[in-house]
Design a protein around this motif. Structure first.
Motif: not given
Length: 236
Positions: A31-39, A86-90, A116-117
């Motif tokens: 997710h865009v909020s993840a600190p480990q995403g590095r952008g 799509c959320a149900e599939i996730a 998000i899902l």
């Protein structure tokens, strides 16, 4: 103490797909909020996966219902690719625990957020497409959507409701309606209403009340976009 994320193999077993490039799956879950995403985040993969999903479902419907007219295929497509589906599939893949997400968002329960899902469902499809090609992505979609693909169609909705569902299924804002013209005496008015859906040309409807004119406008837009056919029973 934060809970440890499950091993990626748990998810790939549910997907029934083994990635050659594990970084693609990692990006699809970030997710865009993840600190480990590095952008980096899943947004680009989501964009790609949305298009792959639409193509694959269209092909599957074309093959599954060889006698179905274009209008029926369009309605089934809109139902299958809508955000809720799509959320149900996730959820069926149990994606939530695997998401890389910011601490604040995790605390707020965003791992269960349907929007998000739905995005992650499409990002995973995009990742599989890049990793294994269209056939691999189509197979994944075929497995995931099999039960829904053959399910009976939902009962036909009135035009305004059907248009709203169609727009939401494409991630678009709710359709908007406006009075273009009102004529006639107060006891017998006639309304001309415009309906607008982002990314499409406006349509117009006439009626003895605003509601009737709105339904007529919505039906004209559904017909023009191929979602409905002239045989469909709507309120016009």
């Amino acid at each position: 103490m934060s809970r440890r994320a499950p091993h990626p193999d748990v998810l790939t077993e549910k997907l029934e797909y083994q990635f050659t490039n594990a970084e693609l799956l990692d990006e699809a879950l970030t997710h865009v909020s993840a600190p480990q995403g590095r952008g980096k985040s899943y947004q680009r993969l989501e964009f790609l996966g949305d298009r792959v999903l639409g193509l694959a479902i269209s092909q599957l419907l074309f093959e599954t219902f060889p006698a179905a007219p274009e209008g029926e295929l369009s309605r089934r497509l809109a139902e299958l690719v809508r955000r809720e589906s799509c959320a149900e599939i996730a959820r069926s893949w149990d994606v939530g625990p695997h998401l890389k997400i910011g601490a604040g968002e995790a605390t707020a329960g965003e791992r269960r957020n349907p929007a998000i899902l739905a995005d992650v469902c499409e990002s995973i499809i995009g990742a599989v497409f890049l990793d294994g090609g269209y056939d691999a992505a189509r197979a994944l979609i075929g497995r995931a959507f099999a039960d829904r693909l053959n399910a009976p169609q939902r009962a036909m909705r009135d035009p305004k409701s059907a248009l709203q569902e169609w727009a939401q299924g494409r991630g678009l804002p709710t359709p908007t309606y406006g009075i273009v013209e009102q004529t006639g005496p107060d006891h017998a008015p006639k309304f001309r209403i415009m309906v607008k859906v982002k990314g499409t040309e406006s349509e117009f409807g006439l009626g003895a009340s605003k509601r009737i004119a709105e339904q007529a406008a919505a039906r004209r837009l559904l017909l023009r976009e191929g979602v409905w056919t002239e045989d469909d029973n709507g309120i016009a």
